[in-house]
Design an enzyme around this catalytic site. Structure first.
Site, short mmCIF file in Angstrom:
data_model
loop_
_atom_site.label_atom_id
_atom_site.label_comp_id
_atom_site.label_asym_id
_atom_site.label_seq_id
_atom_site.Cartn_x
_atom_site.Cartn_y
_atom_site.Cartn_z
N SER A 119 -1.07 -7.37 -6.46
CA SER A 119 -0.93 -5.96 -6.06
C SER A 119 -1.10 -5.05 -7.25
O SER A 119 -1.37 -3.87 -7.08
CB SER A 119 0.47 -5.71 -5.51
N HIS A 140 -7.91 -7.79 -3.01
CA HIS A 140 -6.58 -7.29 -2.63
C HIS A 140 -6.56 -6.88 -1.16
O HIS A 140 -7.23 -5.94 -0.76
CB HIS A 140 -6.21 -6.10 -3.53
N GLU A 152 -9.59 -4.23 -1.44
CA GLU A 152 -9.98 -3.70 -2.75
C GLU A 152 -10.55 -4.86 -3.55
O GLU A 152 -9.87 -5.89 -3.71
CB GLU A 152 -8.76 -3.12 -3.48
N ASN A 190 -2.15 1.15 -4.20
CA ASN A 190 -0.77 1.05 -4.68
C ASN A 190 -0.45 2.13 -5.71
O ASN A 190 0.69 2.57 -5.82
CB ASN A 190 -0.50 -0.33 -5.26
N1 CAA Z 1 0.47 -9.76 11.82
C1 CAA Z 1 -0.59 -9.72 12.64
N2 CAA Z 1 -0.83 -8.70 13.48
C2 CAA Z 1 0.07 -7.71 13.53
C3 CAA Z 1 1.21 -7.68 12.73
C4 CAA Z 1 1.40 -8.77 11.84
N3 CAA Z 1 2.45 -8.83 11.02
N4 CAA Z 1 1.91 -6.55 12.99
C5 CAA Z 1 1.22 -5.88 13.93
N5 CAA Z 1 0.12 -6.58 14.25
C6 CAA Z 1 -0.94 -6.19 15.19
C7 CAA Z 1 -0.45 -6.22 16.61
O1 CAA Z 1 -0.63 -7.50 17.17
C8 CAA Z 1 -1.34 -5.19 17.25
O2 CAA Z 1 -2.64 -5.76 17.47
P1 CAA Z 1 -3.58 -5.25 18.68
O3 CAA Z 1 -3.76 -3.77 18.49
O4 CAA Z 1 -4.83 -6.04 18.47
O5 CAA Z 1 -2.86 -5.57 19.92
C9 CAA Z 1 -1.52 -4.12 16.17
O6 CAA Z 1 -1.24 -4.80 14.93
C10 CAA Z 1 -0.57 -2.97 16.35
O7 CAA Z 1 0.75 -3.50 16.35
P2 CAA Z 1 1.99 -2.89 17.14
O8 CAA Z 1 1.51 -2.18 18.38
O9 CAA Z 1 3.03 -3.94 17.29
O10 CAA Z 1 2.63 -1.90 16.12
P3 CAA Z 1 2.10 -0.56 15.56
O11 CAA Z 1 1.12 0.13 16.41
O12 CAA Z 1 3.37 0.12 15.22
O13 CAA Z 1 1.35 -1.00 14.22
C11 CAA Z 1 1.22 -1.55 11.95
C12 CAA Z 1 1.96 -1.77 13.27
C13 CAA Z 1 -0.20 -2.08 12.08
C14 CAA Z 1 1.97 -2.32 10.89
C15 CAA Z 1 1.19 0.00 11.66
O14 CAA Z 1 2.47 0.52 11.74
C16 CAA Z 1 0.61 0.33 10.29
O15 CAA Z 1 -0.58 0.46 10.13
N6 CAA Z 1 1.51 0.53 9.28
C17 CAA Z 1 1.12 0.80 7.92
C18 CAA Z 1 1.00 -0.49 7.18
C19 CAA Z 1 0.60 -0.29 5.73
O16 CAA Z 1 0.65 0.78 5.17
N7 CAA Z 1 0.18 -1.40 5.10
C20 CAA Z 1 -0.20 -1.39 3.71
C21 CAA Z 1 0.99 -1.65 2.85
S1 CAA Z 1 0.57 -1.67 1.15
C22 CAA Z 1 0.12 -3.26 0.85
O17 CAA Z 1 0.16 -4.13 1.67
C23 CAA Z 1 -0.41 -3.52 -0.50
C24 CAA Z 1 0.50 -4.10 -1.48
O18 CAA Z 1 0.01 -4.73 -2.38
C25 CAA Z 1 1.94 -3.82 -1.50
#
Ligand code: CAA
Length: 482
Positions: A119, A140, A152, A190
């Site tokens: 990250s 990434h 990335e 990040n």
């Molecule tokens: N694994 C696999 N699929 C998942 C999942 C998981 N853990 N969580 C959710 N999903 C899928 C669901 O199955 C669903 O798929 P379909 O649309 O195909 O049916 C879809 O994602 C939407 O899920 P939900 O309806 O349950 O939930 P939601 O609409 O609230 O979305 C979310 C959940 C996708 C997490 C959304 O809230 C989101 O985009 N959040 C932001 C996440 C983010 O910012 N991530 C980056 C973090 S930074 C990082 O990762 C980098 C680092 O180095 C720290």
């Protein structure tokens, strides 16, 4: 560059998600973990994730079985000798990564590309520990890896150009958009995301607003997919803490020092979803207060008409000595409160988007006035976000420094406006990239908001980025793009 057999080392949340992404795209995956227990946990991640996709009708059982059938699990790194690509997703400890890459360098065939999903750690440091620094890149992914559409690709000064383009092509095959960046702490996402999340923890620690109120403000008010504490719990507080430490080491920017609250939770082992509790997790049921039936109100500030009308329509009455005076403002209201005969009645109200109203109490506001203001905001269909009377309240205080950071990043030449916008949209699911947000809010408004934040907190990085300031001075409403 043909990638057909891919190794993934480390099958925690990220590694298992990455293995799933490769298997879904038809590649054969060799997943490696330290012991049988960790391997079983990794298998559980992939089974649950693909099982959920079946439940939602996104996959059928046959496709799921094919995906699982493409993943071979092992505790022996030697099984990676034939892989075309190995992606590492082990804990963020440089010594561990260096040791692993030395081992992979020994095990894998000379043409294998070695990638790290780090990250924030230095890809160059990992690459130069091997005898093939030209074939080492950062790859990434974002959590949840099967969902977020960004990769990335981090090239170092010694990465061979065809390796970067090969990984970019592979990312497209995985259904992801790739943004190619250089090796700087935090890369694009990040570097912009984590300081915002850290800042939310600082505001919580300072008591500016509560956890759920900050989450609601950013999700409903700013339109982000999750509030900052829900997202910190998803990412893992330990990962967030590590990223902040690396950012701080590189920048020595006070804002990059991990919030003491974050450190405390990490030390307590409350790491978020992976341990069942982080910022969220132990909910205390709280009863909604019955709404006061008789509240008299006054409204001050520009554009008061629509709110007055809405409240009158809902049956509330104005009065010469109202229970609550709603001061519409995007700045602290204490200077207006002290001019009232009853300063305790004044509450600052900042309408954010269509769904949120920040309700700011000054040092003089009475609890009854806050309660009345909250009730009135609910009546007009807005989620009230109680907060202290501080510059930027909650949403602007968190959003504007993030936008400012994006301008500085672009101005430093690290990434283009298009890449930064795409990275935040696809990596974090934001409805718009920071430059798109800046232009829709208005450059002048953001610049002035940053000035107010700077005047109150005297935080050097809250001062508007020179590029933003100059564009406003030049009367421009958009960033010049090539
Ligand atoms: N694994 C696999 N699929 C998942 C999942 C998981 N853990 N969580 C959710 N999903 C899928 C669901 O199955 C669903 O798929 P379909 O649309 O195909 O049916 C879809 O994602 C939407 O899920 P939900 O309806 O349950 O939930 P939601 O609409 O609230 O979305 C979310 C959940 C996708 C997490 C959304 O809230 C989101 O985009 N959040 C932001 C996440 C983010 O910012 N991530 C980056 C973090 S930074 C990082 O990762 C980098 C680092 O180095 C720290």
């Amino acid at each position: 560059m043909a990638f057909e057999r891919v190794g993934v080392v480390g099958l925690g949340t990220m590694g298992a998600g990455i293995a799933e992404v490769f298997a879904r795209a038809g590649l054969r995956v060799i997943g490696v973990e330290a012991d049988a227990e960790a391997l079983a946990r990794g298998r559980g991640h992939v089974e649950r994730s693909t099982g959920r996709a079946v439940d939602r009708g996104k996959l059928n059982e046959r496709e799921r079985a094919e995906i699982l059938g493409r993943i071979t699990l092992t505790t022996s790194r030697d099984d990676l000798s034939d892989a075309d690509l190995v992606v590492e997703a082990i804990p963020e400890i440089l010594d561990y990564k260096v040791a692993l890459f030395k081992d992979l360098d020994r095990i894998c065939k000379p043409e294998t590309v070695l990638a790290t999903n780090t990250s924030s750690l230095s890809v160059t440091a990992v690459a130069t520990a091997t005898g093939r620094p030209g074939r080492v890149v950062g790859m990434h992914f974002f959590n949840p890896a099967p969902v977020m559409r960004l990769v990335e690709v981090v090239g170092t000064v010694v990465t061979a150009p065809d390796v970067v383009s090969g990984i970019a092509d592979l990312s497209a095959r995985l259904g992801k958009t790739c943004v190619a960046v250089g090796d700087r702490a935090g890369f694009v996402v990040n570097r912009l995301l984590l300081p915002y999340l850290n800042h939310a923890a600082v505001l919580l620690d300072l008591g500016v607003a509560g956890r759920d109120d900050i989450d609601a403000a950013m999700a409903l008010g700013a339109g982000l997919p999750m509030g900052p504490f829900a997202l910190l719990d998803l990412i893992g507080l330990d990962t967030a803490y590590e990223v902040m430490c690396v950012l701080f080491d590189e920048t020595r920017d006070r804002r990059h020092a991990p919030s003491p609250l974050l450190r405390e939770l990490v030390t307590a082992g409350l790491l978020g979803r992976k341990t069942g509790r982080g910022f969220h997790g132990e909910e205390t049921a709280h009863r909604e207060r019955d709404r006061a039936e008789f509240i008299t109100f006054g409204v001050e500030g520009d554009d008061a008409g629509p709110i007055v009308e809405q409240l009158l329509r809902a049956g509330f009455k104005t009065s010469d000595e109202p229970d609550v005076v709603l001061r519409l403002a995007d700045r602290p209201v204490i200077e207006h409160a002290v001019r009232l005969p009853t300063p305790s009645a004044m509450v600052g109200v900042h309408l954010v988007g269509d769904r949120v109203a920040e309700v700011a109490s000054t040092a003089l506001t009475s609890p009854a006035a806050v309660a009345a203001a909250r009730d009135l905001m609910k009546v007009i269909g807005r989620t009230p976000v109680p907060c202290k009377d501080r510059a930027g309240f909650v949403v602007d205080a968190l959003l504007y420094p993030y936008l400012n950071d994006a301008v500085r990043m672009h101005d430093s030449g690290y990434a283009s406006i298009a890449d930064i916008d795409a990275a935040m949209r696809l990596g974090c699911g934001y409805p718009a990239g920071p430059f798109e947000m800046l232009e829709s809010i208005g450059l002048r408004r953001v610049r002035d908001g940053l000035r107010a934040l700077y005047a109150e907190y005297r935080e050097p990085s809250f001062a508007p980025a020179p590029l933003l300031d100059h564009l406003v001075t030049a009367g421009l409403s958009a960033f010049p793009r090539p």
